[in-house]
Design an enzyme around this catalytic site. Structure first.
Site, PDB file in Angstrom:
ATOM      1  N   TYR A   1       0.829  -1.212   0.000  1.00 29.20           N
ATOM      2  CA  TYR A   1       0.000   0.000   0.000  1.00 29.20           C
ATOM      3  C   TYR A   1       0.864   1.263   0.000  1.00 29.20           C
ATOM      4  O   TYR A   1       0.465   2.290  -0.534  1.00 29.20           O
ATOM      5  CB  TYR A   1      -0.970  -0.001   1.187  1.00 29.20           C
ATOM      6  CG  TYR A   1      -2.187  -0.854   0.900  1.00 29.20           C
ATOM      7  CD1 TYR A   1      -3.340  -0.295   0.345  1.00 29.20           C
ATOM      8  CD2 TYR A   1      -2.163  -2.223   1.141  1.00 29.20           C
ATOM      9  CE1 TYR A   1      -4.439  -1.089   0.059  1.00 29.20           C
ATOM     10  CE2 TYR A   1      -3.254  -3.019   0.860  1.00 29.20           C
ATOM     11  CZ  TYR A   1      -4.395  -2.449   0.318  1.00 29.20           C
ATOM     12  OH  TYR A   1      -5.476  -3.226   0.010  1.00 29.20           O
TER      13      TYR A   1
ATOM     14  N   GLU B   1      -8.449  -7.420   4.502  1.00 30.36           N
ATOM     15  CA  GLU B   1      -7.557  -8.442   3.935  1.00 30.36           C
ATOM     16  C   GLU B   1      -6.877  -9.258   5.039  1.00 30.36           C
ATOM     17  O   GLU B   1      -6.711 -10.469   4.909  1.00 30.36           O
ATOM     18  CB  GLU B   1      -6.525  -7.771   2.997  1.00 30.36           C
ATOM     19  CG  GLU B   1      -7.185  -7.335   1.689  1.00 30.36           C
ATOM     20  CD  GLU B   1      -6.514  -6.165   0.972  1.00 30.36           C
ATOM     21  OE1 GLU B   1      -5.297  -5.975   1.142  1.00 30.36           O
ATOM     22  OE2 GLU B   1      -7.215  -5.435   0.242  1.00 30.36           O
TER      23      GLU B   1
HETATM   24  C1  HEM Z   1      -6.293   2.108  -1.538  1.00 29.84           C
HETATM   25  C2  HEM Z   1      -5.588   1.400  -2.395  1.00 29.84           C
HETATM   26  C3  HEM Z   1      -6.194   0.495  -3.445  1.00 29.84           C
HETATM   27  C4  HEM Z   1      -7.382   0.593  -4.103  1.00 29.84           C
HETATM   28  C5  HEM Z   1      -8.445   1.639  -3.979  1.00 29.84           C
HETATM   29  C6  HEM Z   1      -7.466  -0.531  -5.015  1.00 29.84           C
HETATM   30  C7  HEM Z   1      -8.542  -0.785  -5.845  1.00 29.84           C
HETATM   31  C8  HEM Z   1      -8.652  -1.892  -6.650  1.00 29.84           C
HETATM   32  C9  HEM Z   1      -9.817  -2.231  -7.454  1.00 29.84           C
HETATM   33  C10 HEM Z   1     -11.086  -1.418  -7.540  1.00 29.84           C
HETATM   34  C11 HEM Z   1      -9.556  -3.381  -8.094  1.00 29.84           C
HETATM   35  C12 HEM Z   1     -10.483  -4.136  -9.054  1.00 29.84           C
HETATM   36  C13 HEM Z   1     -11.295  -5.137  -8.267  1.00 29.84           C
HETATM   37  C14 HEM Z   1     -12.155  -6.034  -9.153  1.00 29.84           C
HETATM   38  O1  HEM Z   1     -12.074  -5.957 -10.370  1.00 29.84           O
HETATM   39  O2  HEM Z   1     -12.917  -6.855  -8.627  1.00 29.84           O
HETATM   40  C15 HEM Z   1      -8.219  -3.789  -7.711  1.00 29.84           C
HETATM   41  C16 HEM Z   1      -7.584  -4.904  -8.201  1.00 29.84           C
HETATM   42  C17 HEM Z   1      -6.240  -5.127  -8.024  1.00 29.84           C
HETATM   43  N1  HEM Z   1      -5.412  -4.493  -7.126  1.00 29.84           N
HETATM   44 FE1  HEM Z   1      -5.877  -2.933  -5.947  1.00 29.84          FE
HETATM   45  N2  HEM Z   1      -6.319  -1.264  -4.903  1.00 29.84           N
HETATM   46  C18 HEM Z   1      -5.518  -0.679  -3.960  1.00 29.84           C
HETATM   47  C19 HEM Z   1      -4.283  -1.127  -3.533  1.00 29.84           C
HETATM   48  C20 HEM Z   1      -3.582  -2.132  -4.135  1.00 29.84           C
HETATM   49  C21 HEM Z   1      -2.230  -2.528  -3.771  1.00 29.84           C
HETATM   50  C22 HEM Z   1      -1.415  -1.959  -2.629  1.00 29.84           C
HETATM   51  C23 HEM Z   1      -1.867  -3.514  -4.644  1.00 29.84           C
HETATM   52  C24 HEM Z   1      -0.536  -4.236  -4.721  1.00 29.84           C
HETATM   53  C25 HEM Z   1       0.501  -3.675  -5.281  1.00 29.84           C
HETATM   54  C26 HEM Z   1      -2.992  -3.758  -5.529  1.00 29.84           C
HETATM   55  C27 HEM Z   1      -3.032  -4.691  -6.542  1.00 29.84           C
HETATM   56  C28 HEM Z   1      -4.156  -5.025  -7.257  1.00 29.84           C
HETATM   57  C29 HEM Z   1      -4.171  -6.047  -8.286  1.00 29.84           C
HETATM   58  C30 HEM Z   1      -2.976  -6.870  -8.752  1.00 29.84           C
HETATM   59  C31 HEM Z   1      -5.478  -6.118  -8.750  1.00 29.84           C
HETATM   60  C32 HEM Z   1      -6.018  -7.032  -9.868  1.00 29.84           C
HETATM   61  C33 HEM Z   1      -5.851  -6.223 -11.106  1.00 29.84           C
HETATM   62  C34 HEM Z   1      -5.676  -7.004 -12.333  1.00 29.84           C
HETATM   63  O3  HEM Z   1      -6.645  -7.623 -12.783  1.00 29.84           O
HETATM   64  O4  HEM Z   1      -4.552  -6.931 -12.833  1.00 29.84           O
HETATM   65  N3  HEM Z   1      -3.994  -2.903  -5.194  1.00 29.84           N
HETATM   66  N4  HEM Z   1      -7.697  -2.893  -6.827  1.00 29.84           N
END
Ligand code: HEM
Ligand SMILES: Cc1cc2nc3c(=O)[nH]c(=O)nc-3n(C[C@H](O)[C@H](O)[C@H](O)COP(=O)(O)OP(=O)(O)OC[C@H]3O[C@@H](n4cnc5c(N)ncnc54)[C@H](O)[C@@H]3O)c2cc1C
Length: 393
Positions: free
Chosen positions: A98, A140
């Site tokens: 994060y 998480e």
């Molecule tokens: C406040 C911070 C964050 C927000 C608001 C956020 C938001 C989101 C959202 C909305 C999705 C899509 C969920 C879905 O399609 O069901 C997602 C997927 C994902 N997030 Fe986050 N996220 C955050 C932090 C992080 C962090 C710290 C990481 C790791 C480096 C991360 C890695 C991912 C990955 C790998 C996906 C799947 C995307 C893909 O299909 O490649 N996220 N996140």
């Protein structure tokens, strides 16, 4: 809760941040992946990065969260948060990451909005970010505590060709892991260029069966590149191989209790529905269940006979099928031609609906259910890709 000063600043700057959020997230990913290429190679879906879909999901969620914080601080968007936390948990996202996302997101905000971002504005949005991040980290942590974090080897017990475009794999994980009907696992594969790409696959049988079955549709390019992981799984994985899988996660699970259900799927979206129905069969349920499935043709309908058999084994269940093309099945009174139509289906008061399929199918199904008086809160769904509906959930 945001401080009153920060809430006022966020409220005042929401339109300008929301208006630029596509540019901000584009720059965010660009800089984050330039400095941390392993994140694009081994964690994020590089197909979704290439087609831009993931940006829409992330941008939408932050804007929706900020809006909720300032407009309705007492009711945070829990469906959206749970959806993201489950997806993150299935990918093994860590607390430390994060701070990485924060660094590049705020770098991008500064670059895109320039002088508009006073220290006061930066501080207020910082609060929004960490508010959302800490909520997600907490969710998480709970998910990891219950299900486990990271990758477990799972032996492929059986591979079956199901239709021209789908194969199923029966997996036996090295250690038993709890699952709920409707949940998915992440599968991590090493591709020929060394990248370790991760995709989610819903369990397509009841968790009680012991071995997990996943059913994978091969994603054809149709002008764009072929789907990387589905094509690789189809081409390479056979009985005896070992895959790296996550614990099961996901919030589209069989609604508890014995109330009436509507399970509506299209195409490969049938997988979580099969898991739910199989669970109802295993547990001898007499719950009232209306099952709707839409597909291109009977031959393209994966697990077609199995779906009919599961419904037949449930005393309270009925099945409605629609095919765009009936092929050799014309004249079968049990199927209809065209798009699924929920306007005349027999629905019981208090029905809870679970939808899974392409977005146009789910949009139409949801609209028809709402038209018929089913409250939006009783309609749950799963998207087999970046959830572009997430901010509306
Ligand atoms: C406040 C911070 C964050 C927000 C608001 C956020 C938001 C989101 C959202 C909305 C999705 C899509 C969920 C879905 O399609 O069901 C997602 C997927 C994902 N997030 Fe986050 N996220 C955050 C932090 C992080 C962090 C710290 C990481 C790791 C480096 C991360 C890695 C991912 C990955 C790998 C996906 C799947 C995307 C893909 O299909 O490649 N996220 N996140
Ligand atoms: C919760 C959940 C459950 C799921 N359950 C199932 C299931 O039970 N069964 C199932 O089969 N699938 C399921 N999926 C979908 C699955 O996770 C994968 O998304 C799917 O297999 C496609 O992955 P892929 O690697 O083959 O395609 P990807 O490589 O991810 O490609 C995705 C799309 O991006 C396009 N693309 C790639 N590169 C570019 C580019 N450079 N320019 C433009 N477009 C590009 C591709 O053409 C393709 O259309 C589920 C997904 C989720 C989120």
């Amino acid at each position: 809760m945001l401080s009153p000063e920060s809430a006022a600043t966020v409220r005042a700057t929401l339109p300008v941040v929301a208006g630029a959020i596509q540019d901000i997230t584009a720059r965010f990913y660009e800089t984050m992946f330039a400095d941390n290429p392993e994140l694009l190679r081994d964690l994020f879906n590089r197909g979704n990065q290439a087609n831009g879909e993931q940006r829409v999901a992330l941008a939408g969620s932050i804007a929706a969260y900020a809006t909720a914080l300032v407009e309705r601080p007492g009711e945070l968007p829990s469906t959206m948060l749970s959806r993201i936390a489950n997806k993150h948990a299935s990918l093994g996202v860590t607390e430390e990451q994060y701070a990485i996302v924060h660094k590049y997101l705020f770098g991008a905000i500064g670059e895109v909005l320039g002088d508009v971002v006073t220290p006061e504005i930066a501080q207020a949005w910082d609060e929004v970010y960490w508010h959302m991040a800490e909520t997600l980290i907490g969710l998480e942590r709970d998910l990891y505590r219950r299900a486990g974090q990271g990758w477990t080897p799972a032996t492929v017990i059986e591979r079956r060709e199901e239709t021209a475009n789908t194969v199923s794999f029966l997996l036996r994980p090295e250690r038993p892991m709890p699952a709920l009907p409707g949940q998915y696992v992440s599968v991590r594969v090493t591709l020929p260029d060394g990248a370790r790409q991760i995709r989610q696959y819903s369990l397509s049988n009841a968790p009680e069966r012991g071995d997990w079955r996943i059913t994978v549709k091969r994603v054809r390019g149709e002008g764009a590149p072929e789907g990387e992981v589905s094509t690789w799984l189809h081409a390479n994985v056979k009985a005896g191989d070992v895959l790296a899988v996550s614990a099961p996660f996901g919030d589209l699970t069989l609604p508890e209790g014995d109330g009436p259900l509507l399970l509506a799927s299209a195409g490969i979206g049938v997988t979580p529905v099969l898991s739910m129905l199989d669970h109802l069969v295993v547990t001898g349920s007499d719950r009232r269940v209306v099952v709707v499935h839409a597909d291109r043709s009977p031959d393209a309908h994966v697990h077609r006979e199995e779906l009919a058999n599961l419904v037949a084994a449930l005393p309270g269940a009925t099945l409605h099928r629609w095919y765009e093309d009936l092929g050799g099945h014309a004249g079968d009174p049990a199927v209809s031609v065209g798009w699924a139509d929920l306007s005349a289906i027999d629905l019981t008061e208090g029905v809870v609906a679970c939808l899974c399929g392409p977005l146009p199918f789910m949009r139409a199904a949801r609209a028809q259910l709402i038209e018929r008086g089913v409250p939006a809160s009783a309609i749950h769904y799963e998207v087999f890709g970046p959830d572009l509906w997430i901010a509306a959930a």
